[in-house]
Design an enzyme around this catalytic site. Structure first.
Site, PDB file in Angstrom:
ATOM      1  N   HIS A  94       1.997   4.871  -1.108  1.00 37.08           N
ATOM      2  CA  HIS A  94       2.334   3.445  -1.226  1.00 37.08           C
ATOM      3  C   HIS A  94       3.531   3.280  -2.162  1.00 37.08           C
ATOM      4  CE1 HIS A  94       2.069  -0.807  -2.161  1.00 37.08           C
ATOM      5  NE2 HIS A  94       1.404  -0.927  -1.033  1.00 37.08           N
ATOM      6  N   GLU A 164       6.286   0.021   5.757  1.00 35.81           N
ATOM      7  CA  GLU A 164       6.288  -1.107   4.838  1.00 35.81           C
ATOM      8  C   GLU A 164       7.630  -1.162   4.121  1.00 35.81           C
ATOM      9  OE1 GLU A 164       2.089  -2.289   3.518  1.00 35.81           O
ATOM     10  OE2 GLU A 164       2.755  -0.716   2.169  1.00 35.81           O
TER      11      GLU A 164
HETATM   12  C1  PEP Z   1       1.239  -3.794   0.437  1.00 38.31           C
HETATM   13  O1  PEP Z   1       1.538  -3.724  -0.747  1.00 38.31           O
HETATM   14  O2  PEP Z   1       0.805  -2.793   1.050  1.00 38.31           O
HETATM   15  C2  PEP Z   1       1.426  -5.064   1.124  1.00 38.31           C
HETATM   16  C3  PEP Z   1       1.553  -5.039   2.414  1.00 38.31           C
HETATM   17  O3  PEP Z   1       1.459  -6.174   0.346  1.00 38.31           O
HETATM   18  P1  PEP Z   1       1.680  -7.709   0.787  1.00 38.31           P
HETATM   19  O4  PEP Z   1       0.945  -7.900   2.098  1.00 38.31           O
HETATM   20  O5  PEP Z   1       1.093  -8.497  -0.304  1.00 38.31           O
HETATM   21  O6  PEP Z   1       3.148  -7.893   0.940  1.00 38.31           O
END
Ligand code: PEP
Length: 253
Positions: A94, A164
């Site tokens: 992450h 992400e």
């Molecule tokens: C995350 O940190 O994995 C994430 C997706 O956070 P958010 O949905 O709050 O942007």
């Protein structure tokens, strides 16, 4: 393939009773769905309590692990420890852990150890910013190549990739990415995965979108973006928001 809806609770909620209540509210909804698998990743101290109520439709994962199984490693939690607590999944790489020192090399060691203890890995990748020359694509490619270095092909069936983009994550994010952009990145990710393994293996690895997902934009990522699922941070802490996303994931074609 079932849609995967993963909740990353991060350092929330602040007490176990609230964690159990939230999990149970999500599980009630998740249990009724045929086309969705829910995975909740609470802080590791709550894994055991929640895993007692886990089912095949609503499983529990940890948010990280360490690559050694014992020794002088203050503050760490091992793969067999989280497995014994009842976790079936673990998030690795992450961006918040990368910011605390995780590198592609340590991530690779974590993934190998997770697979050794039969944990399914949710590998997070994502660039911090975009550039016109496409260097960020090389960055994503390296995260995959180095993170998955020398991992036998047959183990990759236990892998989930979550794309992400860091600029789209968390309260400071300007906005989520777009379904079209995610679709392009997921095609790129599958191409890299097919070089690491082979096309057949790559096609079977779920590629999820994460970054400011909520009940308003979830449908777009799942339909137009063709995401195999979503990794949700903030909005997974609200039973109503998360359950609405579960309902959307069940409905979409
Ligand atoms: C995350 O940190 O994995 C994430 C997706 O956070 P958010 O949905 O709050 O942007």
């Amino acid at each position: 393939m079932k849609k995967l809806l993963i909740g990353n609770w991060k350092l929330n909620p602040t007490d176990e009773a609230t964690a159990k209540k939230l999990f149970s509210g999500i599980k009630t909804k998740a249990s009724r769905l045929r086309k969705v698998k829910t995975i909740i990743c609470p802080p590791s101290v709550y894994v055991s309590a929640l895993a007692k109520g886990a089912t095949s439709k609503c499983a529990v994962g940890a948010q990280d692990l360490f690559w050694e199984v014992k020794g002088a490693f203050t503050g760490q939690v091992s793969a067999p420890m989280i497995k014994r607590l009842g976790a079936d999944y673990v998030i690795v790489g992450h961006s918040e852990m990368r910011a605390q020192g995780d590198t592609n090399e340590t991530i690779n060691k974590k993934i190998k150890k997770a697979f050794e203890y039969r944990l399914q890995v949710i590998l997070c990748i994502g660039e911090s910013e975009r550039d016109h020359d496409g260097h960020y694509l090389e960055f994503l490619q390296n995260e995959l190549k180095e993170g998955l270095y020398k991992i036998p092909k047959k183990l990759l069936r236990n892998l989930i990739v979550a794309y992400e983009p860091i600029w789209a994550i968390g309260a400071k994010a300007k906005a989520a990415s777009t379904p079209q952009d995610f679709l392009e990145k997921s095609i790129f990710i599958r191409k890299v995965l097919s070089h690491i393994a082979d096309k057949d293996t790559a096609m079977k690895i779920p590629v999820l979108y994460g970054g400011s997902v909520n009940e308003k934009n979830a449908e777009g990522f799942l339909t137009e973006g063709k995401a195999d699922g979503l990794l949700v941070g903030r909005a997974s802490l609200s039973k109503d928001s998360f359950n609405e996303m579960l309902g959307i994931a069940e409905r979409v074609k």
